[in-house]
Write a protein that holds these residues in place. Structure first.
Motif, PDB file in Angstrom:
ATOM      1  N   PRO A 326       0.823  -1.213   0.000  1.00 23.40           N
ATOM      2  CA  PRO A 326       0.000   0.000   0.000  1.00 23.40           C
ATOM      3  C   PRO A 326       0.859   1.265   0.000  1.00 23.40           C
ATOM      4  O   PRO A 326       2.062   1.225   0.267  1.00 23.40           O
ATOM      5  N   SER A 327       0.225   2.398  -0.265  1.00 29.05           N
ATOM      6  CA  SER A 327       0.944   3.670  -0.359  1.00 29.05           C
ATOM      7  C   SER A 327       1.697   4.002   0.918  1.00 29.05           C
ATOM      8  O   SER A 327       2.763   4.637   0.874  1.00 29.05           O
ATOM      9  N   SER A 328       1.165   3.604   2.056  1.00 31.62           N
ATOM     10  CA  SER A 328       1.820   3.925   3.324  1.00 31.62           C
ATOM     11  C   SER A 328       3.230   3.356   3.388  1.00 31.62           C
ATOM     12  O   SER A 328       4.117   3.955   4.002  1.00 31.62           O
ATOM     13  N   GLU A 329       3.465   2.212   2.751  1.00 36.83           N
ATOM     14  CA  GLU A 329       4.789   1.595   2.764  1.00 36.83           C
ATOM     15  C   GLU A 329       5.839   2.486   2.097  1.00 36.83           C
ATOM     16  O   GLU A 329       7.026   2.374   2.383  1.00 36.83           O
ATOM     17  N   ARG A 330       5.400   3.369   1.232  1.00 38.49           N
ATOM     18  CA  ARG A 330       6.314   4.260   0.516  1.00 38.49           C
ATOM     19  C   ARG A 330       6.233   5.697   1.040  1.00 38.49           C
ATOM     20  O   ARG A 330       6.657   6.630   0.353  1.00 38.49           O
ATOM     21  N   SER A 331       5.709   5.852   2.272  1.00 38.85           N
ATOM     22  CA  SER A 331       5.438   7.207   2.773  1.00 38.85           C
ATOM     23  C   SER A 331       5.843   7.395   4.232  1.00 38.85           C
ATOM     24  O   SER A 331       5.150   8.054   4.995  1.00 38.85           O
ATOM     25  N   PHE A 332       6.985   6.844   4.613  1.00 42.24           N
ATOM     26  CA  PHE A 332       7.485   7.008   5.968  1.00 42.24           C
ATOM     27  C   PHE A 332       8.615   8.038   6.048  1.00 42.24           C
ATOM     28  O   PHE A 332       9.166   8.270   7.113  1.00 42.24           O
TER      29      PHE A 332
END
Length: 466
Positions: A326-332
């Protein structure tokens, strides 16, 4: 506690002196530098970025020579990693471990400050008993190779997910999964014998995803909340990070490994996600990481490990745009590839002295005093003594903040209460900063007032008047 004795004040003064030193160089704040991306800046540029922050440690998932070279002579401590796929060969053949050290550590030592080698990542949570059994032999062979190369000061460990715990709530009941307990015991004996840390990945973000109530979000973000009382110890926890770390502490202690230190190898919060994801968001990420950094700087520690900050590596320095999921995996990420901040987590050396970042946007912060004299004071309700103590410790530890007035014999020493002393310290920091509303936040425990808090011989400086 509600009051501070003279002896407690002496301890506090000593702690403040120590913290003042740590505030300039904060070895407990680290960052994960993942590289599953095709748009990252050159390592040399990243090294300069890191030197402009209060980050003192960097964790790599591998051994990129370009990154290790770029960090040479910066003073930044480096953690490098052995991939899971390399574990079987390293476990079976001591020469494989020796060759790994010869190729990935020796050429860069001592200019590049490699302090820890993590063998594998979350191996004990994989459904691969064979790999789990190979982990300790690989670690032993690697340690022996370091000793043979006269590099025994470099520690060897491995990183665990929170899934190694069978139970974590309440924290006092923390215990390891019995399916891996025997293997963990052997690993912990190695950690204990070599003085290497137990590295864990606590993520309050995932706890909130499984329990998305407003009170859980506040508990996870270090924001004002009713707290949660540990039914076993009677300790009241005010944030999820402390609760998760103390659950690990309880599990280690219950197995007889009280001397094994904990390192937080990863923790973070995504600043965006897909529409169906619970929790990601810019303000949540800013609140979590910003308040976590402030909590670490306070040196309050956790209830089971008070008075010191666990080494903590934030996840992550940059987004990794090639990660699946998901997008969260690329947004830390904390920084964009152009080196600008995605949001301010209070890591810049030029802003670290201004206190923890506000959880509100600057545009939304009004001036409540309409040009009158202004003071920064704790809110009248909903602020715990532990939060006030953290505010006091943080403020007095910042450069230029003079807290001698609240030390024994000072004009503001009495009344000897944590609220009174915190009020003075918080206002001192506010007056030394830009005197903007967001400089009086302290994890949402403070407010600006036009009522002068001065009393008797205790005078509070106020911006715009006296």
């Amino acid at each position: 506690m509600a009051t501070l004795s003279y002896s407690s004040m002496a301890v506090l003064c000593a702690a403040l002196f120590t913290f003042s030193t740590l505030s300039k160089s904060q070895p407990f704040i680290g960052v994960n530098y993942g590289q599953v991306a095709d748009n990252l800046p050159p390592p040399e540029t990243t090294a300069k970025l890191l030197q402009s922050t209060s980050i003192e440690k960097v964790r790599l998932y591998g051994t990129d020579p370009g990154v290790i070279k770029a960090l040479a002579n910066t003073g930044i401590e480096i953690t490098v990693g052995v991939s899971n796929s390399d574990i079987p060969a390293m476990a079976a053949d001591p020469n494989a471990a020796s060759n790994w050290i010869a190729g990935n550590v020796v050429p860069f030592h001592p200019a590049s400050k490699i302090g820890l080698i993590n063998v594998g990542n979350e191996v004990m949570s994989y459904n691969d008993r064979g790999l789990m059994q190979q982990l300790l032999p690989a670690m032993r062979n690697l340690q022996n190779a370091l000793d043979s190369a006269n590099l025994g000061k470099i520690k060897v460990s491995t990183v665990h997910s929170m899934a190694v715990l069978r139970q974590s709530d309440p924290p006092s009941s923390g215990s390891f999964d019995p399916d891996v307990k025997d293997l963990l015991k052997n690993l912990l004996e190695f950690n204990n014998a070599t003085d290497s840390p137990f590295a864990i990945n606590p993520y309050p973000y995932f706890a909130y995803r499984s329990d998305p109530r407003p009170e859980t979000l506040s508990f996870c973000l270090f924001q004002p909340n009713p707290g949660r009382v540990d039914s076993g110890s009677g300790i009241k926890y005010t944030n999820m990070f402390d609760a998760q770390v103390d659950a690990v502490r309880s599990a280690l202690d219950s197995m007889g490994f009280k001397g094994v230190e904990i390192v937080v190898a990863e923790t973070g919060w995504p600043y965006k996600g897909d529409g169906n994801e619970v929790g990601p968001g810019l303000e949540n990420a800013r609140a979590y990481n910003g308040n976590l950094v402030a909590h670490l700087r306070s040196m309050a520690g956790t209830p089971l490990m008070p008075g010191k900050s666990v080494d903590t590596y934030l996840f992550a320095l940059y987004d990794e745009d090639q990660k699946p999921g998901p997008s969260s995996e690329r947004s830390f990420g904390l920084f964009k590839p152009d080196l600008t901040m995605i949001y301010d987590a209070g890591l810049s050396k030029t802003t670290a002295s201004q206190g923890p970042p506000s959880n509100n946007t600057r545009a939304a912060a009004p001036n409540p005093t309409n040009g009158l004299a202004r003071w920064c004071v704790p809110k009248t309700t909903g602020v715990s003594d532990s939060q006030l103590q953290a505010n006091l410790d943080y403020a007095c530890g910042q450069p230029g903040v003079d807290c001698t007035a609240i030390q024994p014999g000072g004009s503001c020493f009495e009344p000897v209460t944590v609220r009174s002393h915190a009020t003075y310290a918080m206002n001192q920091l506010y007056q030394k900063s830009e005197k903007k509303p967001w400089n009086c936040d302290f994890s949402q425990s403070a407010t600006i007032t036009s009522t002068n808090p001065s009393y008797d011989k205790c005078s509070y400086p106020g911006e715009g008047g006296s």
